[in-house]
Design a protein around this motif. Structure first.
Motif, short mmCIF file in Angstrom:
data_model
loop_
_atom_site.label_atom_id
_atom_site.label_comp_id
_atom_site.label_asym_id
_atom_site.label_seq_id
_atom_site.Cartn_x
_atom_site.Cartn_y
_atom_site.Cartn_z
N ASN A 1 -33.20 -7.97 50.21
CA ASN A 1 -34.32 -8.61 49.29
C ASN A 1 -35.11 -9.67 50.40
O ASN A 1 -34.23 -10.30 50.86
N ALA A 2 -36.61 -9.60 50.10
CA ALA A 2 -37.14 -10.78 51.01
C ALA A 2 -36.73 -12.21 50.67
O ALA A 2 -36.69 -12.89 51.58
N GLY A 3 -36.40 -12.30 49.42
CA GLY A 3 -36.24 -13.84 49.01
C GLY A 3 -34.99 -14.15 49.67
O GLY A 3 -34.61 -15.28 50.19
N SER A 4 -33.73 -13.52 49.84
CA SER A 4 -32.52 -13.64 50.61
C SER A 4 -32.85 -13.52 52.11
O SER A 4 -32.23 -14.55 52.67
N LEU A 5 -33.48 -12.80 52.70
CA LEU A 5 -33.82 -12.73 54.08
C LEU A 5 -34.74 -13.92 54.62
O LEU A 5 -34.11 -14.55 55.63
N LYS A 6 -35.22 -14.89 53.71
CA LYS A 6 -36.09 -15.92 54.17
C LYS A 6 -34.90 -16.86 54.43
O LYS A 6 -35.39 -17.93 54.97
N LEU A 7 -33.82 -16.96 53.59
CA LEU A 7 -33.00 -17.90 53.78
C LEU A 7 -31.91 -18.03 54.86
O LEU A 7 -31.18 -19.04 54.95
N GLU A 8 -32.00 -16.73 55.70
CA GLU A 8 -31.09 -16.59 56.92
C GLU A 8 -31.57 -17.67 57.79
O GLU A 8 -32.76 -17.74 58.15
N LYS A 9 -30.79 -18.13 58.54
CA LYS A 9 -31.03 -19.18 59.62
C LYS A 9 -31.18 -18.88 61.03
O LYS A 9 -30.55 -19.54 61.77
N ASN A 10 -31.27 -17.57 61.09
CA ASN A 10 -31.48 -16.93 62.28
C ASN A 10 -32.40 -15.93 62.43
O ASN A 10 -32.50 -15.53 61.35
#
Length: 237
Positions: free
Chosen positions: A108-117
């Motif tokens: 999900n784009a919403g989850s991907l945006k929160l990845e810190k790398n």
């Protein structure tokens, strides 16, 4: 692409966020002049983020598009099942944008945006979850080393203009596209941007952040569309 809205008497940020399929926090970030979410003034202009970049409307999809009942009110794309015929794709100094994007399929784009790398770190987390197409493509191109951080754009038309002005990119026809090339499309409600993913059964497929979730939010998928193509940009650097 952001649009401007003139605040009317009785408007509130929460009401406007709901009306424009965004969030109060996104409105605050797009309008740094607002210091208090509960205090806005009639007659002032408000920047509405991503209002023209949602994946809305359209006549259908080569992958068998279906109507979504989600909050965005747009048309969602159906995933393309099975492998696509892709051949060698374009590469940047740091790798292939198609390969980089493929690593995030199903997220999900919403989850991907929160990845810190990686791509998640390159994406801007304030962008509403139903309008992340340009945010995702920009993040992938940055990871591949094909564009700089300053060229990142959360709007389809903004990214298109920056690629037009970049001597390392040139416009080509879809027939000459390679996996990882940037494809901008015109929808009934605005624009959508994805990357070419190859051919399957004689039809073009595309990888990107698409409105396939039931709530109208986006997920990284390989999909087929029959929207009119505005441009195909290929990296030449």
């Amino acid at each position: 692409m952001s649009t401007s809205y003139r605040i009317k008497s009785g408007d509130t940020l929460s009401h406007l966020a709901q009306r424009h399929n965004t969030s109060v926090s996104a409105l605050m970030k797009a309008n740094p002049q607002i210091k208090n979410a509960d205090l806005i003034y009639a007659g002032k202009s408000l920047n509405i983020p991503g209002a023209k970049d949602s994946f809305e409307g359209g006549t259908g999809s080569t992958g068998g598009a279906r109507r979504s009942g989600g909050a965005s009110g747009g048309q969602s794309a159906q995933d393309v099942q099975g492998p696509t015929s892709s051949g060698p794709g374009t590469r940047g100094p740091n790798g292939s944008p198609f390969d980089i994007a493929s690593q995030h399929l199903g997220k999900n784009a919403g989850s991907l945006k929160l990845e810190k790398n990686g791509v998640g770190l390159a994406m801007e987390d304030w962008v509403p979850n139903n309008v992340n197409c340009a945010n995702f493509v920009s993040g992938v191109l940055r990871q591949a080393g094909q564009i700089s951080a300053g060229q990142h754009d959360n709007s389809v038309m903004g990214l298109q203009r920056k690629l037009d002005n970049d001597p390392n990119f040139k416009r080509i026809s879809l027939q000459d596209a390679k996996p990882g090339d940037v494809v901008s499309m015109k929808t009934n409600g605005g624009q959508h941007v994805v990357m070419f993913a190859g051919w399957k059964d004689g039809k073009a497929t595309f990888i990107g952040s698409n409105n396939v979730n039931s709530d109208g939010s986006q997920r990284i998928t390989i999909s087929g569309f029959n929207y009119p193509i505005m441009s195909v940009h290929q990296y030449q650097g």
